[in-house]
Design an enzyme around this catalytic site. Structure first.
Site, PDB file in Angstrom:
ATOM      1  N   LYS A 141      -4.970  10.704   2.726  1.00 41.80           N
ATOM      2  CA  LYS A 141      -5.248   8.945   3.883  1.00 41.80           C
ATOM      3  C   LYS A 141      -6.545  10.469   4.551  1.00 41.80           C
ATOM      4  O   LYS A 141      -6.282  11.048   4.983  1.00 41.80           O
ATOM      5  CB  LYS A 141      -4.772   8.333   5.005  1.00 41.80           C
ATOM      6  CG  LYS A 141      -5.522   7.815   5.884  1.00 41.80           C
ATOM      7  CD  LYS A 141      -5.567   6.101   5.077  1.00 41.80           C
ATOM      8  CE  LYS A 141      -5.444   5.658   4.499  1.00 41.80           C
ATOM      9  NZ  LYS A 141      -6.014   5.313   3.528  1.00 41.80           N
TER      10      LYS A 141
ATOM     11  N   GLN B   3      -1.721   3.068  10.160  1.00 37.86           N
ATOM     12  CA  GLN B   3      -0.926   2.665   8.860  1.00 37.86           C
ATOM     13  C   GLN B   3       0.217   3.186  10.448  1.00 37.86           C
ATOM     14  O   GLN B   3       1.537   3.558   9.723  1.00 37.86           O
ATOM     15  CB  GLN B   3      -0.753   3.257   7.811  1.00 37.86           C
ATOM     16  CG  GLN B   3      -1.840   2.819   6.737  1.00 37.86           C
ATOM     17  CD  GLN B   3      -3.346   2.989   6.839  1.00 37.86           C
ATOM     18  OE1 GLN B   3      -3.417   3.486   7.969  1.00 37.86           O
ATOM     19  NE2 GLN B   3      -4.179   2.547   5.905  1.00 37.86           N
TER      20      GLN B   3
ATOM     21  N   ARG C 167       1.142  -1.085   0.225  1.00 38.24           N
ATOM     22  CA  ARG C 167      -0.116  -0.129   0.000  1.00 38.24           C
ATOM     23  C   ARG C 167       1.021   1.031  -0.375  1.00 38.24           C
ATOM     24  O   ARG C 167       2.479   1.265  -0.139  1.00 38.24           O
ATOM     25  CB  ARG C 167      -0.752  -0.127   0.751  1.00 38.24           C
ATOM     26  CG  ARG C 167      -0.909  -0.658   1.907  1.00 38.24           C
ATOM     27  CD  ARG C 167       0.696  -0.313   3.258  1.00 38.24           C
ATOM     28  NE  ARG C 167      -0.025   1.351   3.285  1.00 38.24           N
ATOM     29  CZ  ARG C 167       1.261   2.496   3.929  1.00 38.24           C
ATOM     30  NH1 ARG C 167       2.424   2.332   3.681  1.00 38.24           N
ATOM     31  NH2 ARG C 167       0.699   3.656   3.632  1.00 38.24           N
ATOM     32  N   GLY C 168       0.317   2.360  -0.250  1.00 38.75           N
ATOM     33  CA  GLY C 168       1.173   4.019  -0.625  1.00 38.75           C
ATOM     34  C   GLY C 168       1.043   3.584  -2.261  1.00 38.75           C
ATOM     35  O   GLY C 168       1.039   2.910  -3.086  1.00 38.75           O
ATOM     36  N   ALA C 169       1.372   5.403  -2.601  1.00 37.12           N
ATOM     37  CA  ALA C 169       0.820   5.176  -3.433  1.00 37.12           C
ATOM     38  C   ALA C 169       1.687   5.056  -4.302  1.00 37.12           C
ATOM     39  O   ALA C 169       1.789   4.398  -5.668  1.00 37.12           O
ATOM     40  CB  ALA C 169       0.086   7.150  -4.291  1.00 37.12           C
TER      41      ALA C 169
ATOM     42  N   ASP D  11      -1.882  11.155  -2.715  1.00 35.59           N
ATOM     43  CA  ASP D  11      -2.226   9.312  -3.422  1.00 35.59           C
ATOM     44  C   ASP D  11      -2.832  10.491  -4.809  1.00 35.59           C
ATOM     45  O   ASP D  11      -2.672  10.164  -5.837  1.00 35.59           O
ATOM     46  CB  ASP D  11      -3.724   8.891  -3.321  1.00 35.59           C
ATOM     47  CG  ASP D  11      -2.885   8.283  -1.639  1.00 35.59           C
ATOM     48  OD1 ASP D  11      -3.132   8.648  -0.177  1.00 35.59           O
ATOM     49  OD2 ASP D  11      -2.726   6.583  -1.933  1.00 35.59           O
TER      50      ASP D  11
ATOM     51  N   ARG E 123      -7.448  -0.026  -6.764  1.00 33.66           N
ATOM     52  CA  ARG E 123      -7.566   0.408  -5.934  1.00 33.66           C
ATOM     53  C   ARG E 123      -7.754   2.058  -7.358  1.00 33.66           C
ATOM     54  O   ARG E 123      -7.262   2.279  -7.432  1.00 33.66           O
ATOM     55  CB  ARG E 123      -6.421   0.606  -5.174  1.00 33.66           C
ATOM     56  CG  ARG E 123      -6.244  -0.057  -4.099  1.00 33.66           C
ATOM     57  CD  ARG E 123      -5.367   0.084  -2.977  1.00 33.66           C
ATOM     58  NE  ARG E 123      -5.914   0.654  -1.812  1.00 33.66           N
ATOM     59  CZ  ARG E 123      -5.492   1.778  -0.720  1.00 33.66           C
ATOM     60  NH1 ARG E 123      -4.156   1.027  -0.303  1.00 33.66           N
ATOM     61  NH2 ARG E 123      -6.241   2.132   0.189  1.00 33.66           N
TER      62      ARG E 123
HETATM   63  O1  MRU Z   1      -4.558   3.261   1.986  1.00 36.75           O
HETATM   64  P1  MRU Z   1      -2.649   3.361   2.091  1.00 36.75           P
HETATM   65  O2  MRU Z   1      -1.976   3.155   3.413  1.00 36.75           O
HETATM   66  O3  MRU Z   1      -2.342   2.953   0.312  1.00 36.75           O
HETATM   67  O4  MRU Z   1      -2.881   4.887   2.432  1.00 36.75           O
HETATM   68  C1  MRU Z   1      -1.583   5.893   1.838  1.00 36.75           C
HETATM   69  C2  MRU Z   1      -1.844   6.990   2.119  1.00 36.75           C
HETATM   70  O5  MRU Z   1      -2.432   7.669   2.009  1.00 36.75           O
HETATM   71  C3  MRU Z   1       0.006   7.842   1.828  1.00 36.75           C
HETATM   72  O6  MRU Z   1      -0.140   8.860   2.427  1.00 36.75           O
HETATM   73  C4  MRU Z   1       0.256   8.121   0.482  1.00 36.75           C
HETATM   74  O7  MRU Z   1      -0.406   7.133  -0.016  1.00 36.75           O
HETATM   75  C5  MRU Z   1       1.203   8.443  -0.068  1.00 36.75           C
HETATM   76  S1  MRU Z   1       2.346   6.992   0.554  1.00 36.75           S
HETATM   77  C6  MRU Z   1       4.272   7.619  -0.151  1.00 36.75           C
END
Ligand code: MRU
Length: 349
Positions: A253, A201, A50-52, A242, A95
């Site tokens: 988030k 997270q 996870r994470g963009a 994201d 996603r």
């Molecule tokens: O649902 P997630 O855990 O994928 O959400 C992640 C976030 O919101 C992060 O802040 C975002 O993806 C930036 S990651 C460098």
């Protein structure tokens, strides 16, 4: 000046995607092998990765996995390409909010469309691209970190929300990349990490990776940020993103928007740190960003145990959109963008 992380959430090895299972951190630190396109789709959807930026890398590797599978199904290159393009479009839907996923799938699609190679040659090109996206991400994050470190005051306490760290990227982080680069210059800085309900997270991942690197971190629950801001204990906020619209509105988030409002009220600079691949210039404002609605179990249960009455209504948006007027700067690998974002973003594309 960088402060390396040992964490690599996803990497390609011998035809397989090696993925750190982020659903079991901090209890276990275990890699799983993702060996098929469908497994990759589910790993992204179920947030094993996870994470963009990290799901962008995962998407690119997922296309390679499909490409390997398709080799046994097709002998005609045009039929093979058509099938692979369909799989690429499918992977991009695993996603909806983080645009890095669509960006990476689009990069792979360009290769599929433009390649003049045979099936084996195309698989090689797609593999090279996936590895390049991973390696480039680490370099991009280091640049983001170094630009961001310039605006971190000496001895600062930095508040962050969710996890925008090594775990969310190729292995350095965007918001936590800023923290890492700032810490390399000044080891008196510290982080306050929001817990980040419902998936936690912040608690599970941000504190884990900062503790691993020996960077001081204090865990707080989501509702506490204004309390500590009022006490003068927070000097700046840095979060990841994201998707950023052409006017600077930023999806991140759920809960980020609340932090941004609190920061504005207390006159604390609120920064977004993200690579250019997170900016979606095709959309004018944050109103157009699709917001993922996730399973209600994430809200009704903690560690498998129900925490609320049966039969009540639940809503669980995974992200919110922070309006650009609350953002002091967007830290990218090309420098820090300042308002007016419509202009500063346009200048980069
Ligand atoms: O649902 P997630 O855990 O994928 O959400 C992640 C976030 O919101 C992060 O802040 C975002 O993806 C930036 S990651 C460098």
């Amino acid at each position: 000046m960088t402060f390396e992380s040992k964490i690599r959430p996803i990497y390609w090895e011998n035809g397989v995607s090696k993925m750190l299972d982020q659903t079991i951190i901090p209890y276990e630190y275990k890699y799983v092998d993702i060996t098929s396109g469908e497994e990759m789709f589910n790993a992204i959807r179920n947030m094993i990765v996870r994470g963009a930026p990290a799901i962008g890398i995962a998407g690119a590797e997922g296309i390679v996995l499909y490409a390997q599978e398709g080799k046994n199904k097709y002998s005609n290159i045009e039929d093979y390409k058509q099938w692979l393009i369909e799989k690429t479009d499918y992977m991009a839907t695993s996603r909806p909010t983080a645009v890095n996923l669509m960006w990476a799938c689009e990069e792979q699609k360009k290769i599929i469309k433009n390649s003049t190679s045979n099936i084996d040659g195309l698989i090689k090109e797609l593999t090279e691209k996936a590895i390049e996206i991973e390696k480039d991400d680490i370099e991009r994050c280091k640049k983001i970190g170094d630009y961001g470190a310039e605006v971190v005051p000496k001895g600062a306490t930095i508040l962050t929300h969710c996890n925008a760290g090594a775990l969310a990227t190729g292995g350095y982080g965007t918001a936590l990349g800023v923290v890492r680069s700032a810490y390399a210059k000044d080891n008196t800085i510290q982080v306050f990490a929001d817990e980040t309900r419902p998936r936690q997270q912040g608690a599970r991942l941000t504190t884990f990776e900062l503790a691993m690197d020996g960077i001081p971190v204090t865990l707080i629950t989501d509702g506490m940020c204004s309390y500590f801001m009022k006490k003068g204990m927070i000097d700046m906020v840095v979060v990841g993103a994201d998707r950023i619209a052409a006017n600077g509105d930023t999806a991140n988030k759920i809960g980020t928007y609340t932090v941004a409002i609190a920061a504005k009220y207390h006159n604390i600079p609120f920064y977004v740190a993200a690579p250019l691949s997170t900016i979606d210039i095709s959309i004018a404002s944050g109103n157009e960003i699709p917001i993922e609605e996730r399973s209600h179990d994430e809200v009704t249960h903690i560690n498998g145990k129900r925490i609320c009455a049966e039969g009540i209504n639940i809503i669980n948006p995974g992200f919110d959109v922070t309006p650009n007027e609350l953002i002091a700067g967007i830290i990218t690998e090309k420098g820090i963008l300042r308002p007016d974002y419509k202009k500063s973003i346009k200048g980069l594309f």
